[in-house]
Design a protein around this motif. Structure first.
Motif, PDB file in Angstrom:
ATOM      1  N   ASP A  81      93.636  20.819  82.607  1.00 57.49           N
ATOM      2  CA  ASP A  81      93.820  20.039  83.830  1.00 57.49           C
ATOM      3  C   ASP A  81      92.858  20.524  84.918  1.00 57.49           C
ATOM      4  OD1 ASP A  81      94.875  18.008  85.351  1.00 57.49           O
ATOM      5  OD2 ASP A  81      96.429  19.283  86.232  1.00 57.49           O
ATOM      6  N   SER A  82      91.623  20.772  84.505  1.00 58.10           N
ATOM      7  CA  SER A  82      90.616  21.272  85.429  1.00 58.10           C
ATOM      8  C   SER A  82      89.380  20.392  85.328  1.00 58.10           C
ATOM      9  CB  SER A  82      90.258  22.714  85.062  1.00 58.10           C
ATOM     10  OG  SER A  82      89.158  23.142  85.812  1.00 58.10           O
ATOM     11  N   LYS A  83      88.985  19.808  86.440  1.00 57.29           N
ATOM     12  CA  LYS A  83      87.762  19.010  86.455  1.00 57.29           C
ATOM     13  C   LYS A  83      87.134  19.073  87.844  1.00 57.29           C
ATOM     14  CE  LYS A  83      90.586  14.929  86.949  1.00 57.29           C
ATOM     15  NZ  LYS A  83      91.106  13.777  86.272  1.00 57.29           N
ATOM     16  N   VAL A  84      85.800  18.974  87.874  1.00 60.89           N
ATOM     17  CA  VAL A  84      85.042  19.022  89.122  1.00 60.89           C
ATOM     18  C   VAL A  84      84.026  17.893  89.083  1.00 60.89           C
ATOM     19  CG1 VAL A  84      83.450  20.370  90.530  1.00 60.89           C
ATOM     20  CG2 VAL A  84      85.278  21.520  89.296  1.00 60.89           C
ATOM     21  N   LYS A  85      83.996  17.087  90.123  1.00 58.31           N
ATOM     22  CA  LYS A  85      82.999  16.027  90.235  1.00 58.31           C
ATOM     23  C   LYS A  85      82.194  16.287  91.500  1.00 58.31           C
ATOM     24  CE  LYS A  85      82.349  11.065  90.440  1.00 58.31           C
ATOM     25  NZ  LYS A  85      82.995   9.760  90.534  1.00 58.31           N
ATOM     26  N   ARG A  86      80.882  16.347  91.333  1.00 62.21           N
ATOM     27  CA  ARG A  86      80.009  16.669  92.451  1.00 62.21           C
ATOM     28  C   ARG A  86      78.772  15.784  92.360  1.00 62.21           C
ATOM     29  NH1 ARG A  86      79.132  22.646  92.306  1.00 62.21           N
ATOM     30  NH2 ARG A  86      81.256  22.609  93.026  1.00 62.21           N
ATOM     31  N   GLY A  87      78.194  15.439  93.490  1.00 62.86           N
ATOM     32  CA  GLY A  87      76.986  14.620  93.511  1.00 62.86           C
ATOM     33  C   GLY A  87      75.833  15.370  94.152  1.00 62.86           C
ATOM     34  N   PHE A  88      74.607  14.926  93.843  1.00 66.50           N
ATOM     35  CA  PHE A  88      73.409  15.566  94.381  1.00 66.50           C
ATOM     36  C   PHE A  88      72.333  14.512  94.574  1.00 66.50           C
ATOM     37  CE2 PHE A  88      69.202  17.384  93.516  1.00 66.50           C
ATOM     38  CZ  PHE A  88      69.135  18.313  94.527  1.00 66.50           C
ATOM     39  N   ARG A  89      71.669  14.539  95.726  1.00 69.46           N
ATOM     40  CA  ARG A  89      70.530  13.657  95.984  1.00 69.46           C
ATOM     41  C   ARG A  89      69.355  14.513  96.428  1.00 69.46           C
ATOM     42  NH1 ARG A  89      71.938   8.683  99.706  1.00 69.46           N
ATOM     43  NH2 ARG A  89      69.851   8.112  99.043  1.00 69.46           N
ATOM     44  N   ARG A  90      68.234  14.362  95.735  1.00 71.12           N
ATOM     45  CA  ARG A  90      67.037  15.157  96.012  1.00 71.12           C
ATOM     46  C   ARG A  90      66.265  14.551  97.179  1.00 71.12           C
ATOM     47  NH1 ARG A  90      61.901  14.245  93.147  1.00 71.12           N
ATOM     48  NH2 ARG A  90      60.479  15.836  93.865  1.00 71.12           N
ATOM     49  N   ASP A  91      65.890  15.387  98.159  1.00 74.38           N
ATOM     50  CA  ASP A  91      65.020  14.957  99.251  1.00 74.38           C
ATOM     51  C   ASP A  91      63.576  15.045  98.780  1.00 74.38           C
ATOM     52  OD1 ASP A  91      67.161  14.638 101.018  1.00 74.38           O
ATOM     53  OD2 ASP A  91      67.110  16.744 101.584  1.00 74.38           O
ATOM     54  N   PHE A  92      62.767  14.036  99.117  1.00 74.47           N
ATOM     55  CA  PHE A  92      61.383  14.044  98.665  1.00 74.47           C
ATOM     56  C   PHE A  92      60.453  13.539  99.755  1.00 74.47           C
ATOM     57  CE2 PHE A  92      62.965   9.855  97.405  1.00 74.47           C
ATOM     58  CZ  PHE A  92      61.987   9.015  97.910  1.00 74.47           C
ATOM     59  N   THR A  93      59.175  13.856  99.594  1.00 79.12           N
ATOM     60  CA  THR A  93      58.107  13.326 100.430  1.00 79.12           C
ATOM     61  C   THR A  93      57.141  12.607  99.506  1.00 79.12           C
ATOM     62  OG1 THR A  93      58.308  15.146 102.008  1.00 79.12           O
ATOM     63  CG2 THR A  93      56.258  13.906 102.039  1.00 79.12           C
ATOM     64  N   ARG A  94      56.876  11.336  99.788  1.00 78.02           N
ATOM     65  CA  ARG A  94      55.974  10.534  98.964  1.00 78.02           C
ATOM     66  C   ARG A  94      54.570  10.628  99.564  1.00 78.02           C
ATOM     67  NH1 ARG A  94      58.927   5.744  98.396  1.00 78.02           N
ATOM     68  NH2 ARG A  94      59.835   6.585  96.515  1.00 78.02           N
ATOM     69  N   VAL A  95      53.595  11.043  98.730  1.00 79.86           N
ATOM     70  CA  VAL A  95      52.223  11.273  99.189  1.00 79.86           C
ATOM     71  C   VAL A  95      51.261  10.450  98.339  1.00 79.86           C
ATOM     72  CG1 VAL A  95      50.410  13.011  99.461  1.00 79.86           C
ATOM     73  CG2 VAL A  95      52.772  13.613  99.955  1.00 79.86           C
ATOM     74  N   LYS A  96      50.293   9.798  99.001  1.00 75.47           N
ATOM     75  CA  LYS A  96      49.227   9.088  98.295  1.00 75.47           C
ATOM     76  C   LYS A  96      47.994   9.983  98.280  1.00 75.47           C
ATOM     77  CE  LYS A  96      46.550   4.901  97.996  1.00 75.47           C
ATOM     78  NZ  LYS A  96      46.336   3.547  98.477  1.00 75.47           N
ATOM     79  N   ILE A  97      47.446  10.222  97.088  1.00 74.53           N
ATOM     80  CA  ILE A  97      46.265  11.072  96.937  1.00 74.53           C
ATOM     81  C   ILE A  97      45.037  10.253  97.338  1.00 74.53           C
ATOM     82  CG2 ILE A  97      44.911  12.464  95.338  1.00 74.53           C
ATOM     83  CD1 ILE A  97      47.767  13.522  95.877  1.00 74.53           C
TER      84      ILE A  97
END
Length: 102
Positions: A81-97
């Protein structure tokens, strides 16, 4: 022509005109960025640095910053009876070479 650059502990293979998502850099849009940690450059002949290629610079322009899609982390221990739900969103920077100078 392509180059392999190092940024944030990761390596990226880039060409002129590529749009790459790096870890968040905290820069405003349309800011010019220079990557001086160039590991290798190929412009007909391959130059590999030890560890970096001297005089090689990859230039880019920040397009925007954002957050990636949500990744759900779900852990469950059966019969406990043990469960963990967690979310994650990665922060990013979009760069054009914009240029590869070797």
């Amino acid at each position: 022509m392509y180059a392999i650059i190092k940024n944030g502990g990761k390596q990226y293979k880039v060409k002129e005109g590529d749009i790459i998502c790096f870890d968040k850099m905290g820069l405003e849009p349309k800011t010019k960025v220079e990557f001086k940690e160039v590991l290798a450059v190929d412009n007909g002949e391959l130059k590999v640095g030890t560890p970096f290629v001297e005089g090689a610079v990859v230039e880019g322009e920040v397009i925007n910053e954002g957050r990636g899609k949500k990744v759900i982390i779900f852990k469950k221990r059966r019969r406990k009876d043990s469960k963990v739900k967690r979310g994650f969103r990665r922060d990013f920077t979009r760069v054009k070479i914009t240029a590869i100078n070797a």
